[in-house]
Enzyme design. Sequence first.
Site, short mmCIF file in Angstrom:
data_model
loop_
_atom_site.label_atom_id
_atom_site.label_comp_id
_atom_site.label_asym_id
_atom_site.label_seq_id
_atom_site.Cartn_x
_atom_site.Cartn_y
_atom_site.Cartn_z
N ASP A 49 -41.93 22.90 13.26
CA ASP A 49 -41.12 21.80 12.99
C ASP A 49 -42.31 20.94 12.15
O ASP A 49 -43.41 21.24 11.96
CB ASP A 49 -40.86 21.04 14.41
N ARG A 89 -25.62 23.62 16.53
CA ARG A 89 -25.68 22.45 17.11
C ARG A 89 -24.31 21.96 17.26
O ARG A 89 -24.04 21.23 18.32
CB ARG A 89 -26.42 21.54 16.12
N GLN A 145 -31.28 20.04 20.73
CA GLN A 145 -31.78 20.96 19.55
C GLN A 145 -32.11 22.14 20.37
O GLN A 145 -32.05 23.33 20.09
CB GLN A 145 -33.13 20.51 18.85
N HIS A 158 -36.01 16.55 22.79
CA HIS A 158 -34.82 16.64 21.81
C HIS A 158 -33.99 17.93 22.56
O HIS A 158 -33.84 18.92 22.10
CB HIS A 158 -35.26 17.20 20.50
N ARG A 202 -30.44 8.11 20.19
CA ARG A 202 -31.70 8.38 19.43
C ARG A 202 -32.57 7.37 19.31
O ARG A 202 -32.05 6.16 18.70
CB ARG A 202 -31.46 9.07 17.97
N CYS A 245 -35.88 23.40 13.40
CA CYS A 245 -34.97 22.14 13.91
C CYS A 245 -34.22 21.89 12.79
O CYS A 245 -33.17 21.23 12.58
CB CYS A 245 -35.23 21.33 14.89
N1 CP Z 1 -32.59 18.98 14.22
C1 CP Z 1 -32.02 17.59 14.18
O1 CP Z 1 -31.83 17.01 15.15
O2 CP Z 1 -31.62 17.23 12.88
P1 CP Z 1 -31.16 15.73 12.44
O3 CP Z 1 -32.50 14.64 12.71
O4 CP Z 1 -30.37 15.72 11.19
O5 CP Z 1 -30.28 15.06 13.60
N1 NVA Z 2 -39.85 16.31 15.46
C1 NVA Z 2 -39.05 15.71 14.51
C2 NVA Z 2 -37.69 16.09 14.82
C3 NVA Z 2 -36.47 15.80 13.89
C4 NVA Z 2 -35.14 16.39 14.08
C5 NVA Z 2 -38.85 14.05 14.63
O1 NVA Z 2 -38.96 13.81 15.76
O2 NVA Z 2 -38.67 13.45 13.52
#
Ligand code: CP
Ligand code: NVA
Length: 299
Positions: A218, A286, A142, A139, A112, A258
């Site tokens: 989101d 997930r 997700q 992502h 990440r 998400c």
């Molecule tokens: N939806 C999602 O990816 O959540 P986190 O940021 O908690 O991993």
């Molecule tokens: N769009 C959000 C998703 C988090 C799971 C981000 O990138 O912070």
Amino acid sequence: MTLPAALAVDLGCRSLLRMTDLAPAELEAILDLTDELKAAPRGAHRPLEGRTLGLLFRKHSTRTRVSLSVAIAQLGGAAIDLPGDQLQLARGESLEDTARVLSGYLDAIAIRTYEHEALERFADMATIPVLNALTDDAHPLQALADVHTIRERLGRVEGVTVAWVGDGNNVCVSLAEACELLGATFVGASPKGFEPPGIPFVRDPREAVAGADVVVTDVWASMGQEAERAERLRAFAGYGVDTNLLALAHPDAIVLHCLPAHPGEEISADVLYGPRSAAWDAAENRLHTAKALLALTLG
Ligand code: CP
Ligand code: NVA
């Protein structure tokens, strides 16, 4: 392990950086195996004994980090946290050298980070599968859970209309790609300037949501965009998913988010916690989708 028929598909040693790394049949196979693993008693399938998944996270995470860790544990393997600030990466060792060395220890790595290009550079040098655990651009983990949840709740993905309301961000891009792979119609609504490239977006959220089977949103400021938060809250005024907007969707429409959410901003609390919210199912899924992906990639 006796694996279900879905495992005719082999994702052996394949990275997942974007949804488009998967063919439609491969995505279907992940969803089919997800169903099987979700229904099976925990621990019934342990094809990943002795395998190790690294978790290199440069942003916060609850669902992704924990679901991946639990997924590999339930499949017989182990996860190891690689805190970015404690690796030599933080002292200037290159991504490429890190990828090369970690490939000698790990069987796969989930990353990440911010720039998608950094993930691609890592994957280019790595000799193990690299899973995108979220970048600024995508992502896919997700999106796997989202389309699985749509299929679970509505019985199909093909022919379903998915309406995205709000920021055309990483989650939006991966969901739109998954919809394209599975034959769902995807339409988005955002203020001008917040639509992702190449995805059909309109300005009016009511137009996007009208008759939709799935309504998705989101946060308005993703991780890394904290400095733009006030400006974004102003820009997205009127784009919140609430009962009035949802009333325009199909009467059986479900809502996805998400998570984490900001109730009262991009989604009202009564929708998020209401009967049409499938966000909590998707959060649980997930885990099941991660197990299917790991089993197909490393099994
Ligand atoms: N939806 C999602 O990816 O959540 P986190 O940021 O908690 O991993
Ligand atoms: N769009 C959000 C998703 C988090 C799971 C981000 O990138 O912070």
